[in-house]
Design a protein around this motif. Sequence first.
Motif, PDB file in Angstrom:
ATOM      1  N   THR A  43       0.837  -1.196   0.000  1.00  0.00           N
ATOM      2  CA  THR A  43       0.000   0.000   0.000  1.00  0.00           C
ATOM      3  C   THR A  43       0.878   1.254   0.000  1.00  0.00           C
ATOM      4  O   THR A  43       0.536   2.244  -0.644  1.00  0.00           O
ATOM      5  N   ALA A  44       2.006   1.204   0.692  1.00  0.00           N
ATOM      6  CA  ALA A  44       2.927   2.349   0.695  1.00  0.00           C
ATOM      7  C   ALA A  44       3.497   2.589  -0.713  1.00  0.00           C
ATOM      8  O   ALA A  44       3.657   3.744  -1.134  1.00  0.00           O
ATOM      9  N   ASP A  45       3.804   1.516  -1.443  1.00  0.00           N
ATOM     10  CA  ASP A  45       4.288   1.656  -2.822  1.00  0.00           C
ATOM     11  C   ASP A  45       3.236   2.323  -3.699  1.00  0.00           C
ATOM     12  O   ASP A  45       3.543   3.226  -4.490  1.00  0.00           O
ATOM     13  N   VAL A  46       1.995   1.881  -3.570  1.00  0.00           N
ATOM     14  CA  VAL A  46       0.903   2.451  -4.368  1.00  0.00           C
ATOM     15  C   VAL A  46       0.745   3.936  -4.047  1.00  0.00           C
ATOM     16  O   VAL A  46       0.595   4.767  -4.944  1.00  0.00           O
ATOM     17  N   GLU A  47       0.796   4.280  -2.780  1.00  0.00           N
ATOM     18  CA  GLU A  47       0.642   5.685  -2.382  1.00  0.00           C
ATOM     19  C   GLU A  47       1.798   6.542  -2.897  1.00  0.00           C
ATOM     20  O   GLU A  47       1.595   7.676  -3.335  1.00  0.00           O
ATOM     21  N   ARG A  48       3.003   6.020  -2.870  1.00  0.00           N
ATOM     22  CA  ARG A  48       4.176   6.752  -3.386  1.00  0.00           C
ATOM     23  C   ARG A  48       4.007   7.011  -4.875  1.00  0.00           C
ATOM     24  O   ARG A  48       4.228   8.129  -5.358  1.00  0.00           O
ATOM     25  N   LEU A  49       3.568   5.990  -5.635  1.00  0.00           N
ATOM     26  CA  LEU A  49       3.354   6.151  -7.071  1.00  0.00           C
ATOM     27  C   LEU A  49       2.213   7.136  -7.347  1.00  0.00           C
ATOM     28  O   LEU A  49       2.311   7.966  -8.264  1.00  0.00           O
ATOM     29  N   TRP A  50       1.153   7.078  -6.572  1.00  0.00           N
ATOM     30  CA  TRP A  50       0.015   7.989  -6.717  1.00  0.00           C
ATOM     31  C   TRP A  50       0.479   9.445  -6.576  1.00  0.00           C
ATOM     32  O   TRP A  50       0.107  10.306  -7.368  1.00  0.00           O
ATOM     33  N   ARG A  51       1.292   9.703  -5.553  1.00  0.00           N
ATOM     34  CA  ARG A  51       1.761  11.064  -5.314  1.00  0.00           C
ATOM     35  C   ARG A  51       2.736  11.529  -6.396  1.00  0.00           C
ATOM     36  O   ARG A  51       2.721  12.697  -6.792  1.00  0.00           O
ATOM     37  N   ALA A  52       3.601  10.648  -6.872  1.00  0.00           N
ATOM     38  CA  ALA A  52       4.641  11.024  -7.839  1.00  0.00           C
ATOM     39  C   ALA A  52       4.135  11.101  -9.278  1.00  0.00           C
ATOM     40  O   ALA A  52       4.713  11.809 -10.108  1.00  0.00           O
ATOM     41  N   ALA A  53       3.070  10.407  -9.597  1.00  0.00           N
ATOM     42  CA  ALA A  53       2.619  10.258 -10.984  1.00  0.00           C
ATOM     43  C   ALA A  53       2.370  11.575 -11.731  1.00  0.00           C
ATOM     44  O   ALA A  53       2.764  11.685 -12.897  1.00  0.00           O
ATOM     45  N   PRO A  54       1.722  12.580 -11.126  1.00  0.00           N
ATOM     46  CA  PRO A  54       1.469  13.809 -11.891  1.00  0.00           C
ATOM     47  C   PRO A  54       2.739  14.487 -12.420  1.00  0.00           C
ATOM     48  O   PRO A  54       2.717  15.079 -13.492  1.00  0.00           O
ATOM     49  N   ALA A  55       3.826  14.367 -11.728  1.00  0.00           N
ATOM     50  CA  ALA A  55       5.087  14.962 -12.187  1.00  0.00           C
ATOM     51  C   ALA A  55       5.690  14.205 -13.367  1.00  0.00           C
ATOM     52  O   ALA A  55       6.659  14.665 -13.972  1.00  0.00           O
ATOM     53  N   HIS A  56       5.100  13.049 -13.702  1.00  0.00           N
ATOM     54  CA  HIS A  56       5.621  12.210 -14.776  1.00  0.00           C
ATOM     55  C   HIS A  56       4.601  11.999 -15.898  1.00  0.00           C
ATOM     56  O   HIS A  56       4.671  11.019 -16.629  1.00  0.00           O
TER      57      HIS A  56
END
Length: 133
Positions: free
Chosen positions: A82-95
């Motif tokens: 779940t922590a991995d998913v949350e990290r990707l969720w937060r970072a995705a807009p910058a990519h």
Amino acid sequence: MSVAARGALHHVELRVADLDRAVAAWGWLLGELSYEPYQRWDDGQSWIAGGTYVVIEAAPLDGVHDRRRPGLSHLAFHAGTTADVERLWRAAPAHGWAQLYADRHPYAGGPDHHAAFLEDGERCKVELVATTR
């Protein structure tokens, strides 16, 4: 490549209108999901993990993808904890990824389904599923 189980997905090929934009967005996401660069040619690129690879290729014809019409809706990936998913969720807009269903995140898929839903610049949706705590 190793021998995969019968019926396992071999590869997915996505046709895009803007190759550079798609390679940047998908390259980041696939790298985060442990895919490695695999092949590259003038009109495309691929990434591989295990026996499955994903191809991003320039579409030879004009047109617009709409995941809500008949055809492919989205790709869903096991994305770790779940922590991995949350990290990707937060970072995705910058990519190059837009966050979908923010008002229901991370349970847009149901109360027992922790996932992030993202959409690239050409409206292709991915679901990042937490498969471990």
